[in-house]
Design an enzyme around this catalytic site. Structure first.
Site, PDB file in Angstrom:
ATOM      1  N   PHE A 119       0.986  -1.272  -0.115  1.00  0.00           N
ATOM      2  CA  PHE A 119      -0.023   0.161  -0.016  1.00  0.00           C
ATOM      3  C   PHE A 119       0.955   1.212   0.256  1.00  0.00           C
ATOM      4  CE2 PHE A 119      -3.201  -3.171   1.542  1.00  0.00           C
ATOM      5  CZ  PHE A 119      -4.098  -2.614   0.635  1.00  0.00           C
ATOM      6  N   GLU A 120       2.198   1.226   0.447  1.00  0.00           N
ATOM      7  CA  GLU A 120       3.115   2.538   0.420  1.00  0.00           C
ATOM      8  C   GLU A 120       3.488   2.556  -0.937  1.00  0.00           C
ATOM      9  OE1 GLU A 120       3.175   4.593   2.791  1.00  0.00           O
ATOM     10  OE2 GLU A 120       2.255   3.623   4.394  1.00  0.00           O
ATOM     11  N   GLY A 121       4.091   1.661  -1.747  1.00  0.00           N
ATOM     12  CA  GLY A 121       4.480   1.605  -2.905  1.00  0.00           C
ATOM     13  C   GLY A 121       5.926   2.001  -2.328  1.00  0.00           C
TER      14      GLY A 121
END
Length: 261
Positions: A119-121
């Protein structure tokens, strides 16, 4: 720290396999800064991709199948990574990158790390916070501080290895200690801890007891696990331009929390 993988004679792990040895494989891949997806004991596409990436790094046949050669290479890499990790969280740790293994104490709940990465990438050039459009300036896997504690500046760049090291150091030094103060922390399994690690990395590790997190605090304090999914979903910034993404993340965290070990 994950234990070494020990396959029976002639046994292999490949896409479609399930069970405890696949989970162990996923934990090792995560500790080696590869991303097998959720640590769920299911050898799916993300685990296949991570195995092939590891095989490519080690000059092995990139067939995505874990047999004797790949097992030995994984175990050797895990041993090397563990030996090269700093042995304490002293101030020297902040200027010394960890190589491969996630954290310096081995207490990080590994199932949360693939979730954070998903989700952060990862961005190797510093960028403004997507919610505020300004501070905090972020880089790598959502890292907001340099090793010396100073802020990033727009346009600064790092390598992939630096991004991986920064994530592990930040989780170990800034996020794990506050989470360990949650009264029920030591009663939780690795998936439950991992879900809270992702939640805390996104919203702040000191959420427990904070007035803005009264619902989550109550559910954890009273062990109301039948309410945990709806409670995760409350923290999604309703009406904002990031609500949809946060809802997906909260749902994934709830699913991980509720996944038996």
């Amino acid at each position: 720290m994950p234990s070494k993988l020990n396959l029976n004679s002639g046994e292999t792990l490949r896409k479609g396999a399930t069970g405890s040895k696949v989970r162990q494989l996923q934990e090792i891949l995560t500790a080696l800064n590869l991303n097998p997806g959720t640590i769920d004991g299911d050898f799916g596409n993300n685990t296949l991709k991570a195995v092939r990436q590891f095989q490519s790094q080690k000059g092995l046949e990139t067939d995505g199948i874990v047999g004797r050669n790949t097992q030995n290479a994984l175990n050797n890499a895990l041993e090397e990574a563990t030996e090269s990790a700093p042995s304490s969280t002293s101030s020297s740790t902040l200027s010394t990158p960890t190589k491969g293994f996630g954290g310096t104490t081995g207490k990080l709940p590994l199932p949360g790390i693939p979730l954070i990465k998903e989700f952060e990438g990862c961005y190797l050039k510093a960028y403004p916070d997507p919610l505020s459009g300004n501070l905090p300036i972020t880089i790598g896997w959502g890292t907001t501080k340099k090793r010396d504690g100073s802020n990033w500046k727009l346009g600064e760049r790092i390598t992939q290895q630096e991004a991986d090291d920064l994530l592990m150091l930040q989780l170990e030094n800034s996020y794990l200690p506050p989470l360990q103060k949650i009264p029920v922390w030591n009663e939780l399994n690795a998936n439950q801890q991992g879900a809270l690690l992702s939640f805390g990395y996104n919203l702040g590790a000191n959420f427990y007891g904070n007035s803005r997190f009264s619902s989550m605090t109550r559910v954890l304090r009273d062990k109301k696990w039948d309410e945990i999914e709806e409670t995760f979903l409350k923290y999604r910034n309703p009406g904002s331009n990031v609500e949809a993404g946060l809802r997906r993340r909260r749902q994934a965290e709830a699913n991980l929390f509720l996944t038996p070990v």
